[in-house]
Design an enzyme around this catalytic site. Sequence first.
Site, PDB file in Angstrom:
ATOM      1  N   GLU A  49      -1.573  -6.237   2.008  1.00  0.00           N
ATOM      2  CA  GLU A  49      -0.796  -5.023   1.755  1.00  0.00           C
ATOM      3  C   GLU A  49      -0.844  -4.139   2.988  1.00  0.00           C
ATOM      4  O   GLU A  49      -1.530  -4.470   3.969  1.00  0.00           O
ATOM      5  CB  GLU A  49      -1.336  -4.286   0.522  1.00  0.00           C
ATOM      6  N   HIS A  66       2.776   6.484  -3.665  1.00  0.00           N
ATOM      7  CA  HIS A  66       3.073   5.080  -3.371  1.00  0.00           C
ATOM      8  C   HIS A  66       4.507   5.014  -2.854  1.00  0.00           C
ATOM      9  O   HIS A  66       5.406   5.618  -3.432  1.00  0.00           O
ATOM     10  CB  HIS A  66       2.927   4.240  -4.641  1.00  0.00           C
ATOM     11  N   ARG A  89       0.059   3.661   3.547  1.00  0.00           N
ATOM     12  CA  ARG A  89       0.972   4.289   2.581  1.00  0.00           C
ATOM     13  C   ARG A  89       1.464   5.673   2.924  1.00  0.00           C
ATOM     14  O   ARG A  89       2.614   6.012   2.662  1.00  0.00           O
ATOM     15  CB  ARG A  89       0.260   4.399   1.243  1.00  0.00           C
ATOM     16  N   HIS A 100       0.769   8.407  -7.062  1.00  0.00           N
ATOM     17  CA  HIS A 100       0.160   7.120  -7.440  1.00  0.00           C
ATOM     18  C   HIS A 100      -1.353   7.190  -7.604  1.00  0.00           C
ATOM     19  O   HIS A 100      -1.887   6.789  -8.622  1.00  0.00           O
ATOM     20  CB  HIS A 100       0.526   6.099  -6.367  1.00  0.00           C
ATOM     21  N   ARG A 113      -5.847   6.542   1.014  1.00  0.00           N
ATOM     22  CA  ARG A 113      -6.523   5.314   0.578  1.00  0.00           C
ATOM     23  C   ARG A 113      -5.857   4.059   1.132  1.00  0.00           C
ATOM     24  O   ARG A 113      -4.621   3.961   1.134  1.00  0.00           O
ATOM     25  CB  ARG A 113      -6.493   5.257  -0.951  1.00  0.00           C
TER      26      ARG A 113
HETATM   27  C1  SIN Z   1       0.225  -2.019  -5.355  1.00  0.00           C
HETATM   28  O1  SIN Z   1       0.190  -3.120  -5.877  1.00  0.00           O
HETATM   29  O2  SIN Z   1       1.024  -1.725  -4.487  1.00  0.00           O
HETATM   30  C2  SIN Z   1      -0.751  -0.970  -5.804  1.00  0.00           C
HETATM   31  C3  SIN Z   1      -2.111  -1.371  -5.470  1.00  0.00           C
HETATM   32  C4  SIN Z   1      -2.940  -0.171  -5.128  1.00  0.00           C
HETATM   33  O3  SIN Z   1      -2.565   0.947  -5.451  1.00  0.00           O
HETATM   34  O4  SIN Z   1      -3.948  -0.349  -4.449  1.00  0.00           O
END
Ligand code: SIN
Length: 537
Positions: free
Chosen positions: A129, A258, A305, A365, A400
């Site tokens: 990610e 998010h 993010r 989020h 985060r």
């Molecule tokens: C996501 O799957 O994008 C959310 C996971 C997270 O908030 O760490």
Amino acid sequence: MRSCIVESSRRHVPVLIIGSGVAGCTAALTLADAGCEVLLINAGDTLADGNSDLAQGGIIYHAAQKPGAPSDAHALEKDILVAGHEYNYRKAVRHLCQQGPRCVDSMLIERAKIAFDRNDDGSYHLTREGGHSAPRILHCADYSGHAIMQGLSAQVEAHANITRLPRRTAIDLLTSRHQARASQCRYEVDNRCLGAYVLNNDSGEPETILADWTVLATGGVGRIFLHSTNAPGCVGTGVAMAFRAGVALANMEFMQFHPTALYEERSHRRSLITEAMRGEGARLLDHKGRNFMRDYDPRGDLAPRDVVAQAMMDEMLHTGAPCLYLDVSGVKQDLPTRFPTVYRNCREAGIDILNEPIPVVPAAHYFCGGILTDLRGRTSLNGLYAIGECSCTGLHGANRLASTSLLEALVWGMDCGTDLVHRIRKERGLSRQLADAIPDWQHEGNERLDDPALVAQDWATIRNTMWNYVGIARTEARLRRAFEDMRDLVRHIHDFYKRTRITRRLVELFHGAQTAYSITQAALRNRTGIGCHHRID
Ligand code: SIN
């Protein structure tokens, strides 16, 4: 070990855990395995009523690198610090990176038997990610949180040492200084948490739960913003109760947005579109089909993010577009198999992700701030612990890193449980005298003014104010206005609360208003924009 004393709506237990996500369940299991009696309460019918169940991406498992590869712990530490703008508590970062693999192995893989996805050769399939320098995220397709919660719930429900009380909404913490009737308690410098008043959502009556030790695991705050990926009850219950009890809070200004929530024109629903899609090849496009992220950051679509959400807001403001698009055509895997939750949610909204990009907007989020704790989950109030999203361990700093939240909940849940086991064996619980000094909840007002129209209007004010003035882009003027509005609203709701017989609706409104107030106050105080606290003035 001591067991529970129950007298109808009043009970005295060794350990009360409020909240049943990954943090609450792992703390309960750790305690129960050591022979301690635990009372676990939550607001919903099932244990999986919070944000843990909704997590899509997965959980970091940096030990699962290829055999013989160097340890990834240092690289992970660096990624967490870079994402958090080095505002992180370094001891917490190191603690997570060192303890994480052991906790995943023992609690999730060996004990709860979570069937994380594997490659054809039997090794774990690791996804990636934003902000991660390597693929290191263990997952179950895109319903990782749901799979983990199913496994943990089964363990909790089968455990003889855990008593569950569902449909309970926490009202307030009990403390020796605030509630104890015995006059001598008021002069003791060492204030102590003695449990909580909780509302029985079936009978509508408040109950007194006295506890030698209390653990807050109440989850997030996202539902105080207009657009949020959070579960309905996430209004900052634990944070608000801790604030009223004078417990130290930290980093309250850092609300993470998010980047990709599904945009539905006719609905406020904002379901999550996991960042793992970008980790596996999806790209953000503007309304003309141009991939714009490299204009903002060399890491492009996989920047952390805060960077991506702020860039998206910028794009939307400049073009006037109500949303942007996620082009998923670059994802190599079969979309309905790898991302069944996203596929289903989009299909329900009339979008066929096999043939068209997904309309997306940022949404509130994850709360990076909360109740300040140490590495064992202890707070500034004796007898009170906080774990999971309602706590602030300092791990996340100003923003985060993706997929650290389930791991933080797991590591601190287990550490809090272990610390409590030692203390229960060594320290005395509440004396009978102190327990007897706590009165049951007094209904101060008996007016039945819980008018849904009034409550709905107050929620609309909170959510719009937080989204527009305390959202992704903040200025002194917006924050000042929000602060004044929230201060007045909290005062108003407090008076209303005193006059009215309490209900779940009212309790949640009061918690939400107070959480909104304290976030706004912290944001106003911090004049330096950093991470999720993005000041544009
Ligand atoms: C996501 O799957 O994008 C959310 C996971 C997270 O908030 O760490």
